[in-house]
Scaffold this motif. Structure first.
Motif, PDB file in Angstrom:
ATOM      1  N   LEU A 154       0.838  -1.189   0.000  1.00 19.30           N
ATOM      2  CA  LEU A 154       0.000   0.000   0.000  1.00 19.30           C
ATOM      3  C   LEU A 154       0.877   1.245   0.000  1.00 19.30           C
ATOM      4  CD1 LEU A 154      -2.681  -1.013   2.671  1.00 19.30           C
ATOM      5  CD2 LEU A 154      -2.928  -1.066   0.178  1.00 19.30           C
ATOM      6  N   ASP A 155       0.375   2.319  -0.541  1.00 25.03           N
ATOM      7  CA  ASP A 155       1.152   3.550  -0.680  1.00 25.03           C
ATOM      8  C   ASP A 155       1.611   4.090   0.671  1.00 25.03           C
ATOM      9  OD1 ASP A 155       2.112   5.778  -2.404  1.00 25.03           O
ATOM     10  OD2 ASP A 155       0.738   6.936  -1.165  1.00 25.03           O
ATOM     11  N   GLU A 156       0.805   3.929   1.736  1.00 22.96           N
ATOM     12  CA  GLU A 156       1.159   4.498   3.031  1.00 22.96           C
ATOM     13  C   GLU A 156       2.167   3.648   3.803  1.00 22.96           C
ATOM     14  OE1 GLU A 156      -2.983   2.533   3.554  1.00 22.96           O
ATOM     15  OE2 GLU A 156      -1.898   3.708   2.039  1.00 22.96           O
ATOM     16  N   HIS A 157       2.529   2.481   3.298  1.00 24.72           N
ATOM     17  CA  HIS A 157       3.502   1.625   3.967  1.00 24.72           C
ATOM     18  C   HIS A 157       4.927   2.169   3.788  1.00 24.72           C
ATOM     19  CE1 HIS A 157       0.778  -2.214   3.947  1.00 24.72           C
ATOM     20  NE2 HIS A 157       0.323  -1.249   4.722  1.00 24.72           N
ATOM     21  N   LEU A 158       5.815   1.772   4.718  1.00 23.71           N
ATOM     22  CA  LEU A 158       7.216   2.156   4.595  1.00 23.71           C
ATOM     23  C   LEU A 158       7.801   1.648   3.284  1.00 23.71           C
ATOM     24  CD1 LEU A 158       9.933   3.219   5.759  1.00 23.71           C
ATOM     25  CD2 LEU A 158      10.206   0.977   6.855  1.00 23.71           C
ATOM     26  N   GLY A 159       7.557   0.413   2.959  1.00 23.86           N
ATOM     27  CA  GLY A 159       8.046  -0.155   1.712  1.00 23.86           C
ATOM     28  C   GLY A 159       9.515  -0.527   1.763  1.00 23.86           C
ATOM     29  N   THR A 160       9.981  -1.123   0.685  1.00 24.20           N
ATOM     30  CA  THR A 160      11.380  -1.529   0.577  1.00 24.20           C
ATOM     31  C   THR A 160      12.038  -0.832  -0.603  1.00 24.20           C
ATOM     32  OG1 THR A 160      10.852  -3.434  -0.824  1.00 24.20           O
ATOM     33  CG2 THR A 160      10.897  -3.791   1.567  1.00 24.20           C
ATOM     34  N   PHE A 161      13.326  -0.580  -0.467  1.00 25.57           N
ATOM     35  CA  PHE A 161      14.130  -0.013  -1.535  1.00 25.57           C
ATOM     36  C   PHE A 161      15.047  -1.078  -2.111  1.00 25.57           C
ATOM     37  CE2 PHE A 161      14.129   4.601   0.135  1.00 25.57           C
ATOM     38  CZ  PHE A 161      13.277   5.034  -0.878  1.00 25.57           C
ATOM     39  N   GLN A 162      15.126  -1.106  -3.430  1.00 22.12           N
ATOM     40  CA  GLN A 162      16.230  -1.770  -4.131  1.00 22.12           C
ATOM     41  C   GLN A 162      17.150  -0.658  -4.604  1.00 22.12           C
ATOM     42  OE1 GLN A 162      15.104  -4.558  -7.249  1.00 22.12           O
ATOM     43  NE2 GLN A 162      16.969  -4.037  -8.396  1.00 22.12           N
ATOM     44  N   VAL A 163      18.430  -0.745  -4.312  1.00 21.21           N
ATOM     45  CA  VAL A 163      19.364   0.361  -4.532  1.00 21.21           C
ATOM     46  C   VAL A 163      20.504  -0.060  -5.445  1.00 21.21           C
ATOM     47  CG1 VAL A 163      20.818   2.085  -3.405  1.00 21.21           C
ATOM     48  CG2 VAL A 163      18.835   1.155  -2.189  1.00 21.21           C
ATOM     49  N   GLU A 164      20.793   0.777  -6.439  1.00 29.61           N
ATOM     50  CA  GLU A 164      21.946   0.573  -7.312  1.00 29.61           C
ATOM     51  C   GLU A 164      22.736   1.874  -7.378  1.00 29.61           C
ATOM     52  OE1 GLU A 164      22.964  -2.185  -8.567  1.00 29.61           O
ATOM     53  OE2 GLU A 164      21.204  -3.395  -8.031  1.00 29.61           O
ATOM     54  N   PRO A 165      24.061   1.822  -7.253  1.00 33.52           N
ATOM     55  CA  PRO A 165      24.869   3.043  -7.241  1.00 33.52           C
ATOM     56  C   PRO A 165      24.936   3.719  -8.605  1.00 33.52           C
ATOM     57  CG  PRO A 165      26.291   1.125  -7.247  1.00 33.52           C
ATOM     58  CD  PRO A 165      24.882   0.604  -7.106  1.00 33.52           C
ATOM     59  N   LEU A 166      24.921   5.038  -8.596  1.00 32.05           N
ATOM     60  CA  LEU A 166      25.140   5.834  -9.795  1.00 32.05           C
ATOM     61  C   LEU A 166      26.410   6.672  -9.655  1.00 32.05           C
ATOM     62  CD1 LEU A 166      21.500   7.090 -10.541  1.00 32.05           C
ATOM     63  CD2 LEU A 166      22.738   5.229 -11.665  1.00 32.05           C
ATOM     64  N   GLU A 167      26.531   7.394  -8.539  1.00 31.74           N
ATOM     65  CA  GLU A 167      27.740   8.174  -8.251  1.00 31.74           C
ATOM     66  C   GLU A 167      28.083   7.982  -6.784  1.00 31.74           C
ATOM     67  OE1 GLU A 167      27.190  12.274  -9.155  1.00 31.74           O
ATOM     68  OE2 GLU A 167      26.584  11.919 -11.236  1.00 31.74           O
ATOM     69  N   LEU A 168      29.254   7.438  -6.503  1.00 32.78           N
ATOM     70  CA  LEU A 168      29.680   7.214  -5.123  1.00 32.78           C
ATOM     71  C   LEU A 168      30.499   8.418  -4.659  1.00 32.78           C
ATOM     72  CD1 LEU A 168      30.550   3.406  -5.201  1.00 32.78           C
ATOM     73  CD2 LEU A 168      28.421   4.529  -4.502  1.00 32.78           C
ATOM     74  N   ASN A 169      29.801   9.401  -4.111  1.00 33.02           N
ATOM     75  CA  ASN A 169      30.438  10.650  -3.697  1.00 33.02           C
ATOM     76  C   ASN A 169      30.881  10.654  -2.239  1.00 33.02           C
ATOM     77  OD1 ASN A 169      29.860  11.952  -6.249  1.00 33.02           O
ATOM     78  ND2 ASN A 169      27.724  12.051  -5.583  1.00 33.02           N
ATOM     79  N   ALA A 170      30.407   9.683  -1.456  1.00 30.63           N
ATOM     80  CA  ALA A 170      30.623   9.735  -0.010  1.00 30.63           C
ATOM     81  C   ALA A 170      32.097   9.747   0.366  1.00 30.63           C
ATOM     82  CB  ALA A 170      29.914   8.563   0.668  1.00 30.63           C
ATOM     83  N   ALA A 171      32.914   8.952  -0.311  1.00 33.38           N
ATOM     84  CA  ALA A 171      34.340   8.894   0.022  1.00 33.38           C
ATOM     85  C   ALA A 171      34.986  10.262  -0.150  1.00 33.38           C
ATOM     86  CB  ALA A 171      35.035   7.853  -0.838  1.00 33.38           C
ATOM     87  N   ARG A 172      34.622  10.969  -1.201  1.00 35.21           N
ATOM     88  CA  ARG A 172      35.153  12.314  -1.423  1.00 35.21           C
ATOM     89  C   ARG A 172      34.683  13.277  -0.331  1.00 35.21           C
ATOM     90  NH1 ARG A 172      32.428  16.376  -3.729  1.00 35.21           N
ATOM     91  NH2 ARG A 172      30.932  14.969  -4.727  1.00 35.21           N
ATOM     92  N   LEU A 173      33.417  13.203   0.036  1.00 33.92           N
ATOM     93  CA  LEU A 173      32.871  14.116   1.040  1.00 33.92           C
ATOM     94  C   LEU A 173      33.447  13.846   2.428  1.00 33.92           C
ATOM     95  CD1 LEU A 173      29.122  14.143  -0.078  1.00 33.92           C
ATOM     96  CD2 LEU A 173      30.906  15.803  -0.627  1.00 33.92           C
ATOM     97  N   LEU A 174      33.684  12.570   2.749  1.00 36.97           N
ATOM     98  CA  LEU A 174      34.181  12.221   4.073  1.00 36.97           C
ATOM     99  C   LEU A 174      35.590  12.734   4.336  1.00 36.97           C
ATOM    100  CD1 LEU A 174      32.811   8.581   4.449  1.00 36.97           C
ATOM    101  CD2 LEU A 174      32.129  10.587   5.775  1.00 36.97           C
ATOM    102  N   GLY A 175      36.289  13.122   3.290  1.00 37.08           N
ATOM    103  CA  GLY A 175      37.633  13.654   3.458  1.00 37.08           C
ATOM    104  C   GLY A 175      37.674  15.110   3.863  1.00 37.08           C
TER     105      GLY A 175
END
Length: 246
Positions: free
Chosen positions: A62-83
């Motif tokens: 149902l639309d009001e449920h939390l639901g599940t995500f399937q995730v695929e990377p497009l741009e991995l920026n976190a390593a750059r930001l964590l620096g």
């Protein structure tokens, strides 16, 4: 229910032994949460970091449920930001601002702006200017936008130097000098072309301006404190620009 969208990860929290609840700002579905099964695995942990751009598939009965995500990377920026401390505080500040908006409320313009700001968060000369404009955009989306296009008293578009704390409208220097102690300074880079002066002093004024209206219209009415990440970002920005913290 199912949709496919692109998102920028804002954060996550543990759920059970192996899963996480992921929070992302999406292009067409606003700020959205969903369960990622196995999100604490070695494969997914690097993907589910704040600042990364991902492709999302959301499913729920149902639309009001939390639901599940399937995730695929497009741009991995976190390593750059964590620096960069500036970038870490920056992505946390952006997430805190976006949480002021209703969940699942589409804001495609903010999604695009988020992508631009997050791409420059480790660059002090650019990050401060972009963050201030993001805060102005948040105020606009919340219904408290400032009118910096022309003088509230004379109608002129040149020489704008102040903002009325009562109305959020700009005032020229000539019209406002007599009441300058009652007005908020308006740094020129917010109304002039991109080459206008945007040094540490101007950024300090700009963050004081947006902070005033965030407190008046958002934080205080909701009983919220200013996010600690915001003050951390401003302090890190001052250090990055070689100035004393505001």
């Amino acid at each position: 229910m199912e949709w496919h969208d692109e998102g920028i990860i804002l954060g996550s929290r543990r759920h059970g032994e192996t899963s996480v609840i992921l929070e992302a700002m999406t292009a067409a579905h606003g700020r959205h949460l969903g369960l990622v099964r196995g999100g604490r695995s070695r494969r997914l942990q690097p993907v589910l970091q704040a600042g990364n751009r991902v492709a999302l598939v959301w499913r729920a009965r149902l639309d009001e449920h939390l639901g599940t995500f399937q995730v695929e990377p497009l741009e991995l920026n976190a390593a750059r930001l964590l620096g960069s401390a500036l970038a870490v505080y920056g992505i946390q500040t952006l997430a805190a601002h976006l949480r002021l908006l209703p969940e699942r409320d589409p804001h495609p313009g903010l999604f695009e702006t988020l992508g631009v700001v997050s791409a420059h968060l480790e660059e002090p000369e650019v990050a401060g200017r972009l963050m201030v404009r993001f805060e102005l955009a948040i105020l606009e989306e919340l219904g408290f936008g400032l009118d910096l296009s022309h003088c509230a008293l004379t109608g002129r578009r040149e020489g704008l130097a102040y903002v009325s704390p009562k109305t959020g409208r700009a005032v020229t220097r000539d019209a406002g000098d007599a009441w300058q102690d009652r007005l908020l300074p308006l740094p020129s880079f917010l109304t002039a072309p991109s080459e206008a002066l945007c040094d540490a002093a101007a950024l300090k004024q700009a963050f004081a301006l947006t902070g005033f209206f965030l407190h008046r219209h958002v934080y205080e009415p909701r009983g919220l404190a200013e996010p600690e990440a915001r003050s951390g970002f401003i302090a890190a920005l001052s250090r990055g620009l070689g100035e004393a913290a505001p």
